[in-house]
Design an enzyme around this catalytic site. Structure first.
Site, PDB file in Angstrom:
ATOM      1  N   ASP A  35       0.824  -1.209   0.000  1.00 33.58           N
ATOM      2  CA  ASP A  35       0.000   0.000   0.000  1.00 33.58           C
ATOM      3  C   ASP A  35       0.861   1.263   0.000  1.00 33.58           C
ATOM      4  OD1 ASP A  35      -2.360  -1.405  -0.084  1.00 33.58           O
ATOM      5  OD2 ASP A  35      -2.590  -1.471   2.101  1.00 33.58           O
ATOM      6  N   ASP A  37       3.868   1.560  -1.352  1.00 38.20           N
ATOM      7  CA  ASP A  37       4.417   1.717  -2.708  1.00 38.20           C
ATOM      8  C   ASP A  37       3.370   2.276  -3.672  1.00 38.20           C
ATOM      9  OD1 ASP A  37       6.873   0.845  -1.912  1.00 38.20           O
ATOM     10  OD2 ASP A  37       6.574  -1.233  -2.549  1.00 38.20           O
ATOM     11  N   GLU A 113      24.120   7.446  27.782  1.00 40.04           N
ATOM     12  CA  GLU A 113      23.681   7.017  26.454  1.00 40.04           C
ATOM     13  C   GLU A 113      24.666   5.982  25.916  1.00 40.04           C
ATOM     14  OE1 GLU A 113      23.117  10.607  23.946  1.00 40.04           O
ATOM     15  OE2 GLU A 113      23.480  11.670  25.819  1.00 40.04           O
ATOM     16  N   LYS A 115      27.232   4.554  23.279  1.00 42.55           N
ATOM     17  CA  LYS A 115      28.169   5.162  22.329  1.00 42.55           C
ATOM     18  C   LYS A 115      28.112   4.361  21.029  1.00 42.55           C
ATOM     19  CE  LYS A 115      32.872   6.905  21.947  1.00 42.55           C
ATOM     20  NZ  LYS A 115      33.193   6.305  20.645  1.00 42.55           N
ATOM     21  N   ASP A 117      28.707   3.078  17.255  1.00 40.53           N
ATOM     22  CA  ASP A 117      29.916   2.906  16.457  1.00 40.53           C
ATOM     23  C   ASP A 117      29.588   3.145  14.992  1.00 40.53           C
ATOM     24  OD1 ASP A 117      32.567   2.483  16.151  1.00 40.53           O
ATOM     25  OD2 ASP A 117      32.483   0.301  16.214  1.00 40.53           O
ATOM     26  N   GLU A 172      24.975   9.797  14.751  1.00 34.66           N
ATOM     27  CA  GLU A 172      25.873   8.809  14.177  1.00 34.66           C
ATOM     28  C   GLU A 172      25.151   8.075  13.058  1.00 34.66           C
ATOM     29  OE1 GLU A 172      29.928   7.665  15.372  1.00 34.66           O
ATOM     30  OE2 GLU A 172      28.549   9.244  15.974  1.00 34.66           O
ATOM     31  N   CYS A 429      68.066  14.681   8.803  1.00 38.83           N
ATOM     32  CA  CYS A 429      67.329  13.420   8.678  1.00 38.83           C
ATOM     33  C   CYS A 429      66.142  13.638   7.735  1.00 38.83           C
ATOM     34  CB  CYS A 429      66.838  12.975  10.060  1.00 38.83           C
ATOM     35  SG  CYS A 429      65.902  11.437  10.030  1.00 38.83           S
TER      36      CYS A 429
END
Length: 668
Positions: A35, A37, A113, A115, A117, A172, A429
């Site tokens: 429905d 779609d 909260e 964290k 990734d 995130e 160097c």
């Protein structure tokens, strides 16, 4: 008729946005996929037939299709900081003591909260409509990826209500585990290599050039922080509740805690329960809940003082140490590197790990051929944490630390009390030379566009530069013949070098690469001495007299200033027009009226924000301290000043003034 069609389009868009929100944010489908779609196709047909009603934020535009060849670099309006890490309850208790001392309050409330990734993102809304999406980048600036972000269905393009219209919100971008596994199944079936881990795949997705390809990936966005200047909210928890009301996906795994004991109860619960989550998490973020106290605590040069990440115990694997090699840094410091038999660790293939220094190798008795235990420090940088002595080969030999520089062959030195060995061949160097130039051109220093680390290596190899001053003598004709260099690239490089002459003195001072002079120290020295001439003529005693400048920094600055090569380099930079003193405009806003006076700022203000107030104090020669002592001259008190701070000021007979009093003070 047109009004009827327009109304029909608006109603369909509103309905589809509601279904999207219910499905992707609330995880509660209110319509079948079939429905949904049908309604989407109906809207798409109406929009094609009536292009005058086009809306870039219509649900039909979520499929992407925009191609971005170059992602614009955008400076963040509000810097995106990283977080300090903790690994034990003792670390959290130490953090709490530090912040209690600053705000002068013993009882603080926190929000906890998960964290997440993934890849950090900053979303900007104006008049309730998504305007831009920028990656974290280096915290100061990131890449604008708005076209790709618009394909993520849990991110609202238009807010449900206009209660909060102009703000930034951070979160995130993640790839849920089910979606990641399904993507890998499809890749393997197609004969392609599987993706390594969800985090890197999510991050890489944001930089795909075709947003239609991004739309095919099941990315999600979890929000955790609103940046909003109006002081409309009292607590961080309130802002997250408001973010949910506006239609953002804020995870339910958030809790208000009244003590560190309650915080640790939350941590222990999620250290076990995280394995049942639909996405990856590597720790807990603990934040001071009061926004007034957050404002008072402020930031260090790298992280907010009011937040800290508790990292879960790092994943650990065993592998074989094949070889120890040695790297040379910009300051000549030697870092031993373990070259390992490749091993999977926290979703990535690890081949190398830091061994830190000779003492660490000796302490763990690390040898080539050993079976070693590797973990990610803070789950970011791989390190060796132990050796399986039972697996040690019978012909094993103790490690003999290198005695000469691996790049130039110079005998290494090690000063008393220093953990590292150094190559003293500072100006001969090759690796130190190129690393110094690479530091000079970096974003936080001279920020030279069109010039990167590889270009520096190439220019040095071809004999066109031997130091950072040589950059200002380069011309297009010299650069064009070089490998992988076209005329446009050469022009961009020369223009970038020319533009760097506008970079302010404090950044130039940092760019010079004086040992122990980082960004914050460079800013303090620039502000105090006003010019490179004054700084290089200063004695150790004069340097130590500057706030927060210790013996080690003072010795390093004097050593740099007395070296003939450095004197010549600085003279050359001055002759090319590089900014080696504070500009007249900046000096015009400065005074010495508050010299010798020490201020403590506490509470919430209306005329200034906290950073503006601190800058004003410093611009007028005063010093800002974080805690009250007998040396404090004034406490500037705003609303919600900590009661224990007020008591301490009264006990020590320190004068408490308002921000209006402060303005009169500097005006007089």
């Amino acid at each position: 008729m047109a009004t009827t069609i327009e109304q029909q389009i608006i109603e369909l868009r509103t309905e589809l946005r509601t279904h999207n929100y219910n499905y992707y944010v609330l995880d509660n489908a209110t319509i079948s996929d079939y429905d949904f779609d049908l309604k989407l196709k109906e809207l798409e047909k109406l929009e094609i037939e009536n292009p005058q009603f086009f809306d870039a934020n219509s649900p039909t535009q979520r499929v992407g299709g925009e191609v971005t060849k170059n992602f614009n670099t955008v400076t963040h309006k509000n810097r995106m900081y990283s977080l300090d890490n903790s690994y034990s309850k003792e670390d959290l208790e130490d953090w709490e003591k530090r912040i209690q001392k600053i705000v002068g309050v013993e009882k603080l409330e926190y929000t906890c909260e998960l964290k997440y990734d993934g890849a950090s993102i900053n979303l900007t809304y104006e008049n309730g409509v998504l305007q831009s999406a920028v990656t974290r980048g280096d915290g100061f600036q990131g890449d604008e990826v708005t076209a790709n972000i618009k394909t993520i269905k849990s991110i609202p393009l238009v807010l449900k209500n206009k209660e909060l219209e102009n703000f930034e919100i951070r979160g995130e971008i993640i790839l849920p585990l089910d979606g990641f596994n399904k993507m890998n199944e499809e890749r393997i079936e197609a004969g392609e290599d599987a993706y390594r881990n969800p985090r890197n795949t999510a991050s890489g997705s944001l930089k795909l050039q075709d947003s239609a390809e991004v739309a095919k990936r099941p990315l999600d966005c979890l929000l955790y922080h609103i940046v909003e200047p109006s002081n409309k909210f009292k607590t961080h928890f309130n802002t997250l509740e408001k973010a949910r009301d506006l239609g953002f996906k804020v995870p339910k795994a958030i809790e208000q805690c009244k003590s560190i004991d309650e915080v640790f109860t939350f941590i222990k619960h999620w250290d076990v329960e995280r394995h049942n989550l639909p996405y990856e998490t590597d720790g807990i973020v603990v934040k001071v809940n009061s926004l007034a106290y957050q404002d008072e605590l402020g930031f260090t040069s790298k992280a907010p003082r009011w937040a800290i990440a508790y990292k879960f115990k790092a994943e650990q694997e065993a592998t074989i140490l094949n070889e120890i090699t040695y790297q040379v840094g910009r300051t000549g410091a030697i870092t031993p590197v373990a070259n390992l038999e490749p091993v999977q660790l926290a979703g990535t293939t690890v081949k190398r790990a830091s061994l830190h220094n000779a003492d660490q190798i000796e302490k763990l008795d690390i040898r080539v051929g050993d079976t070693v235990y590797v973990e990610k420090g803070g789950e970011i940088i791989p390190k060796i944490v132990g050796v399986n002595l039972e697996e040690r080969p019978s012909n094993s030999e103790p490690t003999i630390y290198c005695t000469h520089c691996p790049e130039c062959g110079t005998k290494l030195v090690r000063k008393e009390g220093d953990a590292k060995h150094y190559c003293p061949n500072e100006y001969g160097c090759p690796t130190q030379i190129t690393a110094r130039i690479q530091h000079f051109i970096s974003r936080k220093a001279m920020n030279i566009d069109g010039l990167g680390a590889e270009s520096v290596e190439l220019l040095f190899k071809e004999g066109l530069i031997q130091n950072y001053a040589d950059l200002y003598e380069l011309n297009v004709d010299q650069i064009v013949p070089l490998e992988r260099m076209a005329e446009k690239s050469a022009k961009n490089m020369v223009e970038g070098i020319e533009k760097s002459k506008e970079i302010p003195f404090e950044k130039v001072l940092f760019a010079l690469g004086i040992r122990f002079v980082g960004e914050t120290v460079a800013k303090k020295l620039a502000k105090h001495f006003k010019s490179i001439t004054n700084l290089m003529n200063a004695t150790e005693e004069e340097l130590i007299a500057v706030d927060e400048i210790g013996d080690r920094i003072a010795e390093s600055v004097v050593e740099f200033s007395q070296n003939l090569i450095n004197i010549q380099l600085v003279d050359r930079l001055a002759s090319y027009g590089v900014q080696l003193e504070i500009s007249e405009d900046e000096l015009a806003n400065n005074s010495t009226i508050l010299t010798g006076k020490i201020f403590v700022v506490s509470g919430v203000f209306t005329i200034f924000n906290r950073n503006e107030l601190k800058k004003s104090i410093e611009d007028n020669g005063g010093k800002v301290a974080s805690s009250i002592s007998k040396k404090t001259t004034f406490v500037i008190a705003g609303d919600n000043m900590g009661p224990s701070k007020r008591t301490k000021a009264e006990t020590l007979d320190v004068e408490i003034i308002t921000e209006s009093d402060y303005l009169k003070l500097i005006e007089n």
